[in-house]
Design a protein around this motif. Structure first.
Motif, PDB file in Angstrom:
ATOM      1  N   GLN A  70      10.334  -5.018 -10.390  1.00 55.05           N
ATOM      2  CA  GLN A  70       9.365  -5.818 -11.477  1.00 55.05           C
ATOM      3  C   GLN A  70       8.034  -4.742 -11.558  1.00 55.05           C
ATOM      4  OE1 GLN A  70       7.836  -9.579 -10.070  1.00 55.05           O
ATOM      5  NE2 GLN A  70       9.840 -10.419  -9.816  1.00 55.05           N
ATOM      6  N   PRO A  71       7.210  -4.791 -12.390  1.00 52.86           N
ATOM      7  CA  PRO A  71       5.957  -3.797 -12.666  1.00 52.86           C
ATOM      8  C   PRO A  71       5.526  -3.444 -11.198  1.00 52.86           C
ATOM      9  CG  PRO A  71       6.144  -5.512 -14.027  1.00 52.86           C
ATOM     10  CD  PRO A  71       6.749  -6.017 -13.213  1.00 52.86           C
ATOM     11  N   ILE A  72       4.952  -2.219 -11.336  1.00 59.45           N
ATOM     12  CA  ILE A  72       4.130  -1.774  -9.913  1.00 59.45           C
ATOM     13  C   ILE A  72       2.905  -2.636  -9.713  1.00 59.45           C
ATOM     14  CG2 ILE A  72       2.480  -0.264 -11.201  1.00 59.45           C
ATOM     15  CD1 ILE A  72       4.490   0.883  -8.308  1.00 59.45           C
ATOM     16  N   SER A  73       2.644  -3.565 -10.770  1.00 58.05           N
ATOM     17  CA  SER A  73       1.410  -4.195 -10.355  1.00 58.05           C
ATOM     18  C   SER A  73       1.965  -5.346  -9.274  1.00 58.05           C
ATOM     19  CB  SER A  73       0.791  -5.062 -11.602  1.00 58.05           C
ATOM     20  OG  SER A  73       1.846  -5.560 -12.207  1.00 58.05           O
ATOM     21  N   ALA A  74       3.135  -5.682  -9.262  1.00 60.46           N
ATOM     22  CA  ALA A  74       3.727  -6.525  -8.390  1.00 60.46           C
ATOM     23  C   ALA A  74       3.838  -6.022  -6.956  1.00 60.46           C
ATOM     24  CB  ALA A  74       5.008  -6.938  -8.884  1.00 60.46           C
ATOM     25  N   ALA A  75       3.455  -4.596  -6.719  1.00 59.49           N
ATOM     26  CA  ALA A  75       4.132  -3.867  -5.444  1.00 59.49           C
ATOM     27  C   ALA A  75       3.005  -4.373  -4.268  1.00 59.49           C
ATOM     28  CB  ALA A  75       4.138  -2.773  -5.440  1.00 59.49           C
ATOM     29  N   THR A  76       3.246  -4.291  -3.218  1.00 62.28           N
ATOM     30  CA  THR A  76       2.397  -4.377  -2.087  1.00 62.28           C
ATOM     31  C   THR A  76       3.010  -3.510  -0.949  1.00 62.28           C
ATOM     32  OG1 THR A  76       2.519  -6.990  -2.348  1.00 62.28           O
ATOM     33  CG2 THR A  76       1.827  -6.101  -0.138  1.00 62.28           C
ATOM     34  N   THR A  77       2.080  -2.910  -0.474  1.00 65.25           N
ATOM     35  CA  THR A  77       2.180  -1.661   0.397  1.00 65.25           C
ATOM     36  C   THR A  77       1.816  -2.371   2.155  1.00 65.25           C
ATOM     37  OG1 THR A  77       1.573  -0.266  -1.583  1.00 65.25           O
ATOM     38  CG2 THR A  77       1.846   0.747   1.093  1.00 65.25           C
ATOM     39  N   VAL A  78       2.666  -1.850   3.092  1.00 66.40           N
ATOM     40  CA  VAL A  78       2.399  -2.114   4.167  1.00 66.40           C
ATOM     41  C   VAL A  78       2.447  -0.816   4.974  1.00 66.40           C
ATOM     42  CG1 VAL A  78       3.215  -3.376   6.216  1.00 66.40           C
ATOM     43  CG2 VAL A  78       3.680  -4.306   4.141  1.00 66.40           C
ATOM     44  N   ARG A  79       1.377  -0.647   5.915  1.00 71.79           N
ATOM     45  CA  ARG A  79       1.377   0.283   6.666  1.00 71.79           C
ATOM     46  C   ARG A  79       0.855   0.082   8.206  1.00 71.79           C
ATOM     47  NH1 ARG A  79      -2.362   5.370   4.899  1.00 71.79           N
ATOM     48  NH2 ARG A  79      -0.692   5.220   3.430  1.00 71.79           N
ATOM     49  N   VAL A  80       1.483   0.815   9.238  1.00 66.88           N
ATOM     50  CA  VAL A  80       0.885   0.214  10.582  1.00 66.88           C
ATOM     51  C   VAL A  80      -0.027   1.336  11.043  1.00 66.88           C
ATOM     52  CG1 VAL A  80       1.663  -0.466  12.738  1.00 66.88           C
ATOM     53  CG2 VAL A  80       2.683  -1.225  10.806  1.00 66.88           C
ATOM     54  N   ALA A  81      -1.145   1.098  11.210  1.00 72.60           N
ATOM     55  CA  ALA A  81      -1.925   2.165  11.896  1.00 72.60           C
ATOM     56  C   ALA A  81      -2.647   1.678  13.322  1.00 72.60           C
ATOM     57  CB  ALA A  81      -3.072   2.461  11.185  1.00 72.60           C
ATOM     58  N   ASN A  82      -2.786   2.357  14.438  1.00 73.49           N
ATOM     59  CA  ASN A  82      -2.978   1.912  15.616  1.00 73.49           C
ATOM     60  C   ASN A  82      -2.552   0.539  16.203  1.00 73.49           C
ATOM     61  OD1 ASN A  82      -4.550   4.212  15.699  1.00 73.49           O
ATOM     62  ND2 ASN A  82      -6.243   3.400  14.582  1.00 73.49           N
ATOM     63  N   GLY A  83      -1.098   0.297  15.802  1.00 78.64           N
ATOM     64  CA  GLY A  83      -0.561  -0.840  15.971  1.00 78.64           C
ATOM     65  C   GLY A  83      -0.859  -2.189  15.307  1.00 78.64           C
ATOM     66  N   LYS A  84      -1.482  -1.865  14.099  1.00 83.15           N
ATOM     67  CA  LYS A  84      -2.008  -3.035  13.322  1.00 83.15           C
ATOM     68  C   LYS A  84      -1.570  -3.026  12.021  1.00 83.15           C
ATOM     69  CE  LYS A  84      -6.101  -4.388  15.990  1.00 83.15           C
ATOM     70  NZ  LYS A  84      -7.574  -4.937  15.905  1.00 83.15           N
TER      71      LYS A  84
END
Length: 144
Positions: A70-84
């Motif tokens: 699907q288009p990039i506008s449907a993307a969700t990015t997940v990142r973990v920083a300091n355990g959150k």
């Protein structure tokens, strides 16, 4: 005790008879706004080219899987920083080309994968990145 030379010759003959395959991921990058700029006839021609390419992969026994994203506008990015967890809408990076789909193929070697990548319709209007898959055996996976 069996003759080592005879055993080695038998093993070599057996290995030569096997067809070793390797999986490669063909990642298709293009400017996703390009599709909307095409005429209906150009879109139909593009769709037909991808269907023919997919069929050729299947007939050759190389196709493992493929999908369009699907288009990039449907993307969700997940990142973990300091355990959150941090969840962000949109892509991780901005770029001129976006990952629009992929093919997972099973071929003998990198040269074969590159040949298939060059034949992909996406190579004519974007970039096809070819990357070997690092296959993990079931025994290497952690126990559940």
């Amino acid at each position: 005790m069996p003759n080592v030379t005879v055993m080695a010759a038998l093993i070599a003959a057996t290995i030569q008879g096997w067809r070793f395959q390797m999986q490669y991921l063909l990642m298709l990058y293009a400017d996703e706004t390009g599709w909307s700029k095409m005429t209906k006839a150009q879109q139909e021609q593009g769709y037909a080219a991808y269907m023919a390419y997919t069929e050729a992969l299947k007939k050759a026994g190389a196709w493992v899987g493929s999908n369009r994203l699907q288009p990039i506008s449907a993307a969700t990015t997940v990142r973990v920083a300091n355990g959150k967890s941090q969840v962000l809408d949109g892509p991780y990076i901005e770029s001129k080309e976006q990952l629009g789909g992929y093919y997972l193929i099973d071929v003998p070697d990198l040269d074969s994968a590159l040949s298939w990548a060059a034949r992909c319709p996406g190579a004519s209007h974007g970039t096809v990145e070819v990357r070997p898959v690092w296959a993990m055996s079931a025994s290497a996976a952690p126990a559940a």
